[in-house]
Design a protein around this motif. Structure first.
Motif: not given
Length: 99
Positions: A2-7, A65-67, A72-73, A79-83
């Motif tokens: 889908g849209d990647t603007n949230d990543l 991983g993206v799903k 995650i909030d 969230y940052q750790y996961s990224v």
């Protein structure tokens, strides 16, 4: 996807690179680089199979991983750790990821 603007941009860019490398590999005749047949050596074939397997596993892990990341909030430390974790894993699998 889908849209990647949230990543995060870095993650989208790294994902783009792994997907590009993966789909470039799939576009080779019969899924194997022509160079392997021109100068056939068993170790080259083994290297190719290993690389292809790692890329395929990386693509599958990236999709999952993206799903999960989207659940995650964004304001949490997780969230940052996961990224960061995903970026480290992607960079360890892709040639020239920083170029």
């Amino acid at each position: 996807w889908g849209d990647t603007n949230d990543l995060p941009v870095q993650l989208v860019d790294a994902a783009r690179r792994i997907l590009h490398e993966y789909f470039s590999l799939l576009q080779e005749p019969d899924g194997m680089p022509v160079k392997l047949f021109e100068d056939f050596k068993r170790e080259k074939l083994v290297d190719f199979v290993v690389e292809q397997s790692m890329l395929e596993a990386g693509v599958k892990a990236l999709v999952t991983g993206v799903k999960e990341l989207r659940k995650i909030d964004r304001s949490s430390w997780l969230y940052q750790y996961s990224v960061d974790f995903m970026l480290d894993r992607i960079k360890s699998r892709i040639k020239k990821v920083d170029s």
